[in-house]
Design a protein around this motif. Structure first.
Motif, short mmCIF file in Angstrom:
data_model
loop_
_atom_site.label_atom_id
_atom_site.label_comp_id
_atom_site.label_asym_id
_atom_site.label_seq_id
_atom_site.Cartn_x
_atom_site.Cartn_y
_atom_site.Cartn_z
N ALA A 226 92.89 100.89 19.10
CA ALA A 226 91.60 100.63 18.46
C ALA A 226 91.74 99.79 17.20
N GLN A 227 92.96 99.75 16.60
CA GLN A 227 93.17 98.93 15.43
C GLN A 227 93.29 97.45 15.77
N ILE A 228 93.51 97.16 17.06
CA ILE A 228 93.68 95.77 17.49
C ILE A 228 92.53 95.32 18.37
N VAL A 229 92.14 96.18 19.32
CA VAL A 229 91.12 95.83 20.30
C VAL A 229 89.84 96.57 19.97
N TYR A 230 88.73 95.87 19.99
CA TYR A 230 87.43 96.43 19.60
C TYR A 230 87.03 97.57 20.53
N GLY B 86 65.59 90.30 0.14
CA GLY B 86 65.60 90.61 1.56
C GLY B 86 66.81 91.43 1.94
N VAL B 87 66.67 92.16 3.05
CA VAL B 87 67.76 92.97 3.59
C VAL B 87 67.92 92.58 5.06
N VAL B 88 69.18 92.26 5.47
CA VAL B 88 69.45 91.88 6.86
C VAL B 88 70.34 92.93 7.51
N GLU B 89 70.47 92.82 8.81
CA GLU B 89 71.29 93.77 9.56
C GLU B 89 72.76 93.62 9.18
N ASP B 90 73.50 94.72 9.38
CA ASP B 90 74.94 94.68 9.16
C ASP B 90 75.60 93.79 10.22
N GLY B 91 76.79 93.35 9.91
CA GLY B 91 77.53 92.53 10.86
C GLY B 91 79.03 92.68 10.68
N LYS B 92 79.75 91.90 11.43
CA LYS B 92 81.20 91.80 11.29
C LYS B 92 81.50 90.52 10.52
N TYR B 93 82.44 90.61 9.56
CA TYR B 93 82.69 89.48 8.69
C TYR B 93 84.14 88.99 8.72
N GLN B 94 85.10 89.91 8.85
CA GLN B 94 86.50 89.51 8.87
C GLN B 94 87.18 89.87 10.18
N SER B 95 86.85 91.01 10.76
CA SER B 95 87.47 91.42 12.02
C SER B 95 86.49 92.26 12.82
N LEU B 96 86.72 92.32 14.13
CA LEU B 96 85.83 93.08 14.99
C LEU B 96 86.01 94.58 14.82
N GLU C 213 86.64 96.19 11.95
CA GLU C 213 86.41 96.67 10.59
C GLU C 213 85.24 97.65 10.55
N ASP C 214 85.27 98.54 9.56
CA ASP C 214 84.14 99.43 9.30
C ASP C 214 83.01 98.61 8.66
N PRO C 215 81.79 99.14 8.63
CA PRO C 215 80.69 98.39 8.00
C PRO C 215 81.03 97.98 6.57
N GLN C 216 80.84 96.70 6.28
CA GLN C 216 81.19 96.12 4.99
C GLN C 216 79.94 95.61 4.29
N PRO C 217 79.87 95.74 2.93
CA PRO C 217 78.73 95.16 2.20
C PRO C 217 78.85 93.64 2.15
N ALA C 218 77.70 92.97 2.21
CA ALA C 218 77.69 91.52 2.16
C ALA C 218 76.42 91.05 1.46
N MET C 219 76.50 89.89 0.81
CA MET C 219 75.35 89.32 0.10
C MET C 219 75.30 87.82 0.36
N PHE C 220 74.07 87.29 0.40
CA PHE C 220 73.83 85.89 0.73
C PHE C 220 73.01 85.26 -0.40
N HIS D 283 80.61 91.24 23.67
CA HIS D 283 79.19 91.62 23.61
C HIS D 283 78.95 92.60 22.45
N ALA D 284 79.82 92.55 21.44
CA ALA D 284 79.71 93.47 20.31
C ALA D 284 78.57 93.04 19.39
N PRO D 285 77.96 94.00 18.68
CA PRO D 285 76.94 93.63 17.67
C PRO D 285 77.62 93.00 16.46
N LEU D 286 77.49 91.71 16.31
CA LEU D 286 78.18 90.96 15.27
C LEU D 286 77.33 90.72 14.03
N GLY D 287 76.04 90.99 14.12
CA GLY D 287 75.15 90.64 13.02
C GLY D 287 74.65 89.21 13.14
N PHE D 288 75.03 88.54 14.20
CA PHE D 288 74.53 87.20 14.51
C PHE D 288 74.72 86.99 16.02
#
Length: 876
Positions: free
Chosen positions: A828-832, A671-681, A683-690, A522-527
């Protein structure tokens, strides 16, 4: 070899017996001369001399090992004792089977993935050539050529890369996984085919010059029914004809332990299969793994120094290329550091935990053995009184403990082998060829035997001090094997506290991991993955070029959008948090002319209009990608909140511009969208572009279909619609939650392993506390009888008899909970969001340990309540 003959020979020791008899005869004659009768003289002489049998036994022990005859006698007696006390034997064997079995399973996996080399010729001389920075293991194809041709320490170097392709046989099109390899790959490894031949360096004569394919043994057997005439036949790979030249041996699965390919194709054929030409020519395109074999007598350090010199010369020759100044060698099999380091750390940590569980099992059985020795006090006292030495009794107990440990080791090893066989058949990701092949060898079986012997000796020696200080007269009167009342803090107390602390730590870790898994779902994934079906394909596999792909992709979107029940549909080039995510690209400020140092790197995705709605990604500012964002309109991008803050600070990002590497025209942020998770649950907030698909055409295609319909129903409809467009499109259909299997796998593995360890530790805690409580009650039976006779109630009896075990339970639980808090950052490095400070975790640990204490202390408490003081005091 006289000692070997003595070891297996039963002797009468005539000289020793004759000497003792002569001494007694002389003493008897002397006493008869003093006026005693012969009967009186014999009785006095024997009383003054002592126990003749004991003297003979001690005399033999001075100069000779214990014979096999004596050991065989101890073994038969131990077997009779175990048959007589079946409950004790079963508990001890099961306890050790759990501890040893857990260690064998973990060591088997560790041996297969870390200790065992690749199944090729002389695997010890093979090394991967990676960059100096950990996690940067890929090289470019021009780098590979330069390293191969300029080094002086390797006898050969080869390059390889994992890939996927559509293979068409008859009317069947499937997506299969394999390797791109350099022509010398098989020759450098020293492997031989089962059928036909392998690729050779002289097969390559430039780009697209070697349309050959080698099949894996399993793929040949399942897809082509083991056709012995397969060599020389042509099959379609991404709608291009490739000739089968060979089939690999059954036991060869490439150079990655977890990745089992279906085929091998020359790397020079990559452009023909749809990969861009820069794959082989662009020096900054790092996508290959390099493997090399050291020359005889060359050390890894010498080879590293040699490659460092080559790297520096390349840096001078190509100053604009992205180079490190040194190269580094790693053992092959786990994709360098990217898989190797996490797997090594995880397995090492689990191995340490399994070892602690086994140590706890030994401490438990040591306590149980001590309690049992107390209960057998009168038997041991009689044996001492009739002439047995302390060492012979202790030897018998050691034989009994080693016998139990061997039975437990055999049981645990058999159980572990079944688990390892199941693990070898397990495929964690159904759409990718990942396997964990564990074939136990001599190291695994030898480790199991060593653990069994050490465990038996370890817990068998714990009662040694108790046996050595036994007062035979007191023991025969009271049945207790030592005079002092059990009051002092002993090593067994310390081991029990450590074992309970370990149990609490593992129970805490299990609850933390379970809560982390619950949060991750139930984590905030950005999608919003629930209710979304993904249809993955690559148009190059069906023979489409980049020029043709955009038209086909638009048609795919239109056809799927017309399916009844589809509420939104969009397209992206890679599944976020999927198996092939993600790509990064350097970002620069508008107006930058020096591209040697980027502001940061951001994840980049290509999306279609409608993707954000289908994915459930919130738009925070500006607008979405539209159909007007095509090749004839200005270059635009949608960025996430982290990207906006890192590049533009608090300035509104919409309308701002930025540059990408090698681009001269800036891109406008629309446009600007909400942050999400991209590679792992985790990870710290990462920049992304679409970017719009129409401005950055890509043949990799993932349809994102949102619908409230059941997954199987919408999957069938999507497959039907896409097959109507082109039946040769290789499709992978799964729900988005199922596509998260890879990113959730480390957390699931950690949760499962910690859960099993926690369960084992909980079972051992019960037996450990039970052993200590039983020991305490057995030691103080007469004292408790006197207390009952004087009117003590049940609560006072509990405090007197079981206060010490309860104190150990409380102190060990507190220590274990503190250790769990300290270990939370590792979890915490393995489990969200893993944290032991969750009230549910703390409450669950408290209730669990309390229940364990109640279960373990229940039976000894009942024994204390049933004490008959009259019976106990009569024995005095």
């Amino acid at each position: 070899m006289r000692w070997l003959k003595q070891l297996f020979t039963r002797r009468r020791y005539d000289e020793l017996s004759e000497s003792i008899r002569e001494h007694l005869d002389e003493k008897i004659d002397d006493l008869m001369d003093r006026g005693l009768t012969r009967q009186q003289a014999e009785r006095v002489a024997r009383r003054e001399f002592g126990n003749v049998a004991l003297m003979e036994q001690r005399g033999r022990e001075v100069w000779q090992w214990t014979t096999v005859q004596a050991l065989w006698g101890d073994l038969r007696y131990a077997m009779r004792q175990l048959v007589k006390h079946r409950g004790f034997a079963a508990t001890a064997v099961v306890t050790l089977a759990l501890g040893i079995g857990a260690n064998v399973v973990v060591f088997g996996v560790l041996n297969a993935l870390i200790l065992s080399p690749l199944n090729v010729s002389d695997p010890q001389s093979l090394f991967n050539v990676v960059h100096q920075g950990h996690g940067h293991q890929y090289q470019s194809y021009p780098d590979y050529l330069d390293y191969r041709d300029r080094n002086t320490t390797f006898s050969g170097m080869a390059a390889y890369d994992t890939t996927s392709a559509a293979i068409i046989t008859g009317n069947t099109t499937t997506r299969n996984f394999g390797y791109f390899v350099s022509g010398n790959y098989f020759d450098m490894l020293g492997v031989h085919p089962a059928l036909g031949r392998f690729l050779h360096a002289n097969d390559e004569h430039g780009i697209n010059s070697a349309p050959y394919i080698v099949l894996s043994h399993e793929f040949w057997r399942t897809r082509f029914d083991g056709d012995p005439g397969i060599v020389g036949k042509t099959i379609d790979v991404n709608k291009h004809p490739f000739t089968v030249i060979g089939v690999a041996a059954r036991n060869f699965h490439g150079t990655e332990l977890l990745y089992w390919p279906d085929f091998w194709i020359p790397i020079t054929s990559a452009p023909e299969l749809g990969l861009y030409i820069d794959y082989l020519t662009h020096r900054d395109d790092h996508n290959l793994l390099i493997i090399g074999r050291l020359k005889p007598g060359v050390t890894p350090q010498q080879a590293t120094d040699d490659l460092t010199i080559v790297s520096r010369r390349l840096s001078e020759q190509y100053p604009t290329a992205d180079y490190g100044l040194t190269a580094r060698l790693t053992k092959p099999g786990l994709k360098g550091d990217s898989w190797g380091d996490p797997i090594r750390r995880f397995l090492t940590a689990i191995m340490a935990l399994a070892g602690l569980v086994l140590l706890a099992a030994c401490a438990n059985l040591g306590s149980v053995f001590a309690a049992r020795a107390t209960d057998r006090g009168r038997e041991l006292a009689i044996r001492l009184a009739i002439g047995s030495s302390h060492w012979s009794i202790l030897r018998g107990l050691l034989v009994e403990s080693v016998l139990i440990s061997l039975l437990g080791g055999v049981s645990g090893t058999f159980f572990a082998m079944e688990l390892l066989r199941g693990l070898s058949r397990w495929q964690p990701f159904q759409d990718m060829p990942f396997h964990v092949l564990v074939r136990p060898d001599g190291k695994v079986y030898g480790g199991a035997l060593l653990l069994s012997l050490v465990s038996g000796i370890l817990f068998g020696l714990l009662p040694a001090r108790l046996i050595w200080r036994t007062d035979a007269a007191q023991a025969m009167k009271s049945g207790v094997t030592a005079a002092p009342i059990f009051r002092r803090f002993t090593l067994r107390d310390l081991l029990l506290c450590v074992q309970i602390a370990l149990c609490t730590l593992l129970v805490t870790a299990s609850f933390v991991a379970l809560r982390g898994m619950s949060r991750s779902l139930h984590a905030p994934l950005g999608f919003q993955p629930q209710g979304v079906m993904l249809a993955e394909t690559d148009l190059t596999m069906a023979g489409y070029s980049e020029d043709q792909s955009l038209t086909l992709q638009k048609r795919m979107l239109e056809e799927v959008a017309q399916i009844p029940g589809v509420s939104a549909v969009g397209m992206i080039d890679r599944t976020i948090l999927g198996k092939n995510c993600c790509g990064g690209e350097a970002v620069y400020r508008e107006g930058t002319t020096d591209f040697r140092k980027a502001i940061f790197e951001a994840h980049n995705f290509k999306i279609s209009p409608g993707y954000l709605e289908a994915a459930g990604t919130r738009l925070l500012a500006g607008r979405n990608i539209t159909s007007h964002d095509d090749a004839n309109s200005p270059q635009v991008a949608v960025i996430n909140a982290t990207f906006a803050h890192m590049l533009f600070g608090n300035t509104p990002a919409v309308g701002q511009h930025f540059l990408l590497y090698t681009e001269t025209t800036p891109r406008e942020v629309v446009g600007v969208v909400e942050d999400g998770k991209y590679q792992s649950l985790t990870e710290d907030p990462q920049p992304a572009m679409f970017f719009p698909f129409a401005q950055d055409v890509d043949t990799a295609t993932v349809l994102v279909v949102r619908s409230p319909l059941p997954s199987d129903q919408i999957a069938s409809s999507v497959a039907h619609a896409l097959n109507g467009i082109d039946p040769n499109l290789p499709l992978t259909l799964h729900s988005w939650p199922d596509a998260l299997d890879l990113v959730l796998f480390p957390a699931k593995a950690a949760t499962g392993a910690l859960g099993i360890m926690g369960l084992l530790a909980a079972m051992l805690a019960i037996t450990g506390i039970f052993g200590m409580a039983s020991y305490s009650v057995s030691r103080r039976m007469k004292e408790l009888g006197i207390r009952v006779a004087l009117g003590a109630n049940h609560l006072e009896l509990i405090g007197a008899a079981l206060g010490r075990p309860l104190l150990h339970l409380l102190s060990g639980s507190i220590a274990g909970l503190l250790l769990g808090v300290l270990a939370s950052h590792l979890l915490a490095q393995i489990v969200y969001q893993a944290t032991p400070q969750d009230p549910l975790v703390l409450g669950g640990v408290f209730v669990t340990m309390a229940l364990l204490g109640v279960v373990a202390i229940g039976m000894p408490a009942r024994r204390a309540f049933k004490i008959n003081p009259a019976y106990l005091l009569r024995e005095e």
